[in-house]
Enzyme design. Structure first.
Site, PDB file in Angstrom:
ATOM      1  N   SER A  91       0.839  -1.203   0.000  1.00 15.89           N
ATOM      2  CA  SER A  91       0.000   0.000   0.000  1.00 15.89           C
ATOM      3  C   SER A  91       0.873   1.251   0.000  1.00 15.89           C
ATOM      4  CB  SER A  91      -0.951  -0.044   1.201  1.00 15.89           C
ATOM      5  OG  SER A  91      -1.908   0.983   1.127  1.00 15.89           O
ATOM      6  N   ASP A 115      -8.996  -4.801  -6.099  1.00 16.28           N
ATOM      7  CA  ASP A 115      -8.435  -3.856  -5.136  1.00 16.28           C
ATOM      8  C   ASP A 115      -8.620  -2.419  -5.623  1.00 16.28           C
ATOM      9  OD1 ASP A 115      -6.958  -2.471  -3.294  1.00 16.28           O
ATOM     10  OD2 ASP A 115      -5.126  -3.623  -3.552  1.00 16.28           O
TER      11      ASP A 115
END
Length: 675
Positions: free
Chosen positions: A446, A498
């Site tokens: 991330s 995602d």
């Protein structure tokens, strides 16, 4: 549609948003009225106690007030359910009904005070059941008044000056979402919107120091956030309805797509190094996940994690533990030891120091892969969120790279911070003095993935053989030149649908354009869209067909640019070429385009998108390219697929001999993975 204008200002709620709250209150009021009527009829209007006259008047008045409220709520719910999001004509009487309902709060408040007075002074000698019923009625009145006040605060729009309405001859539709103010109004509104969002951010981050760096971050984030939906006249429920419709539309398109059609990256030979890269990625993901410290470790090991860490946390520290910075209790470092399987002597540097643009990382010797490994933590604190949201572009000139070189500002500064630590403080020199034959590997998830990719770019010239494994990196990270440059040494791993790898300002502008189009074209009332959307999310089914109320006239209108510089608040969004141009590239927006780093390894579930809890999950991995991530996909998995434990399980499943079971109680392991 535009927010409703009542009491001289615009609110963050539309005229078709009263169906659900009105229905709930109507249900409560009807039950309340029935209970009061039963109590009154049971005593036949005669009460044998002190203050019986006051009690009689209170109950009669309460029945009348409740009856009037019920009638007003019936009217509000019925009228609010009419029309469509962009056709508020059938709901033009809602403001008058809101005024009527607001007036009825006055007698309700008076009767609540009267009931409280009777309970406190004149209820002696009365039947306890009667006294209890009156107390319950008084409490219910005050609770409803309290929640009404909270609701008013919730839908209050600080920028809620009433907008000029379109002329009477203008057709309803998309033009209902336009405004006609001049440049002077836009300039004032722009400044006001930024100040409002700055105040919200300061309130949200009140626990953080209000120094110069934080104030600068608040200002840049406020400018970004305030400008996103300011060129529309939508309320939050309109956006929710648009997302529900868009999810079903995307599922419908996915079902009609050829299942054998896979987008491959032309720079990556299909299958040539896929298995090798998957094994390396699965190995590195353990280190990237370990960087999150004890929160993720406990979450992933709910039964055994607390017991394993309890002996390590809060104990006295030996001198050797001074290497760990910002981990006062030692729980973070202990969880890293458990997660990675490394020994203490394998760690060169570990820091959990965390400020805006300064994120935790650690450096360790990975003897299994013969690598000096740098793992960068992802988002875990409010400071990290501010770093994420500092999404404007910052120049990042790299020697030997031609073309425009720029990157995500927050992550670029975080990478520069770690770069200075590694190089200027001699951390890498110390590591390679111990293991000079090892190669450099950088990883993260991330926020850590984006920072790791930029750090790899900064270190590439000094360490030509370095590799970077970036898990679920943000889509708005690198310019095209830097993204192409990173393909030689960066591998990005993306799981399923995602959201984060598809997040960039141009992609969000494209999402906004699609929401506006699908909302404008749908002829269903909003409450039906939301109900069907919730049912679809929870129980699945066939994607809804999207009936449209477009005719030739509206087709011509919708082929025009949706919103112009006359929009209510801040700016014209040049991402809108035309509502009819579905294929218009998202990157025509005024914002500079940003891309995912390196080669992209996309992992998807193989099989139906919906399965029972006890079914096996089989994964498929393919090389992809940045064009496959230029639009946001709406799905219940869009956040779950970003979680580091989900990415780690998927990679472990692909590199193991048996598939990963979604539910621990599943025992069927007869299927095999697909690569």
């Amino acid at each position: 549609m535009p927010g409703i204008v009542v009491f001289g200002r615009r609110w963050g709620i539309a005229s078709d948003d009263f169906v659900f709250p009105g229905s709930f209150e109507l249900f409560v009021r009807v039950l309340w009225w029935i209970g009061t009527m039963i109590l009154f009829m049971y005593h036949k209007g005669e009460f044998d106690c002190n203050g019986r006259g006051v009690l009689h008047s209170y109950l009669v008045g309460l029945l009348v007030v409740l009856a009037l409220i019920i009638l007003s709520l019936c009217a509000i719910v019925y009228v609010s359910a009419q029309g469509t999001i962009t056709n508020p004509g059938p709901r033009r009487s809602i403001p008058a009904l809101v005024y009527l309902r607001a007036l009825l709060y006055i007698p309700e408040l008076v009767w609540a005070c009267l009931g409280a007075f009777w309970v406190s002074d004149d209820s002696k000698g009365c039947d306890p059941a009667t006294v209890g019923a009156v107390i319950a009625a008084v409490i219910a009145s005050w609770i409803i008044l309290l929640f009404t006040g909270l609701g008013v605060v919730f839908v209050f729009d600080p920028l809620g000056n009433p907008r000029p309405q379109p002329a009477a001859m203008e057709p309803l539709g998309v033009r209902d979402m336009e405004s006609n103010e001049g440049n002077q109004f836009l300039s004032t509104a722009r400044s006001l919107a930024v100040k409002v969002w700055e105040s919200r951010l300061r309130l949200l981050c009140c626990c953080l120091p209000q120094d110069e760096s934080h104030r600068a971050a608040f200002s840049s984030i406020a400018q970004l956030v305030s400008g996103f939906f300011s060129d529309t006249d939508l309320v939050p429920s309109d956006i929710a309805a648009g997302l529900a419709l868009l999810h079903q539309e995307q599922d419908k398109m996915e079902q009609s797509r050829d299942p054998d059609l896979v987008v491959h990256s032309p720079s990556s030979p299909i299958g040539e190094d896929l298995e090798t890269e998957l094994e390396k990625a699965a190995h590195c993901m353990k280190f990237a996940a370990a960087a999150y410290g004890w929160p993720l470790y406990i979450y992933s090991n709910l039964l055994t994690g607390p017991c394993k860490l309890s002996g390590d946390c809060c104990r006295s520290r030996a001198a050797e533990y001074d290497i760990v910075g910002g981990d006062h209790l030692g729980c973070h470092f202990s969880s890293i030891l458990h997660s990675t399987g490394l020994q203490y002597r394998d760690f060169i540097y570990v820091s959990f120091h965390n400020q805006i643009y300064e994120i935790p990382f650690y450096v360790a010797l990975d003897h299994k892969r013969e690598a000096v490994l740098v793992a960068v933590r992802g988002t875990l604190s409010l400071r990290d969120v501010l770093t994420d949201l500092s999404a404007e572009c910052e120049n990042l000139p790299i020697e030997g790279v031609s073309g425009a070189c720029y990157a995500h500002k927050g992550m670029c500064q975080a990478a520069s911070y770690i770069y200075k630590k590694l190089v200027n403080d001699g951390i890498l020199n110390q590591a390679f003095s111990i293991a000079p034959e090892y190669k450099l590997v950088i990883t993260g998830h991330s926020l850590g993935a984006g920072t790791a990719s930029l750090l790899a770019i900064l270190l590439r010239n000094s360490f030509p053989t370095l590799q970077c494994y970036s898990f679920s990196p943000p889509g708005g990270l690198l310019s095209k030149a830097l993204a192409d440059y990173s393909k030689d040494f960066v591998v990005s791993v993306v799981l399923g649908k995602d959201l984060v790898p598809r997040l960039s300002i141009p992609n969000m502008e494209d999402l906004k354009r699609r929401i506006l189009k699908i909302v404008s074209n749908c002829n269903k009332p909003k409450y039906r869209i939301l109900l069907q959307g919730c049912w679809y999310e929870l129980f699945g089914g066939d994607p809804d067909d999207f009936p449209t109320e477009m005719d030739d006239r509206r087709e011509e209108e919708l082929s025009q640019p949706l919103l112009g510089e006359e929009s209510l608040m801040i700016r014209h969004s040049s991402s809108y070429q035309s509502l009819a141009s579905d294929d218009s590239p998202a990157h025509t927006a005024a914002h500079l385009p940003l891309f995912l780093p390196g080669r992209i390894l996309h992992i998807t579930e193989d099989g139906p998108s919906r399965r029972s809890c006890f079914s096996q999950v089989r994964y498929r991995a393919d090389w992809s390219n940045e064009m496959a991530f230029r639009s946001v996909l709406i799905s219940p998995r869009m956040l779950a697929d970003h979680m580091p434990d989900a990415v780690l399980r998927a990679l472990s499943s692909l590199t193991s001999e048996r598939p990963f079971s979604l539910c621990p109680s599943s025992a069927n392991n007869s299927q095999h993975n697909t690569i």
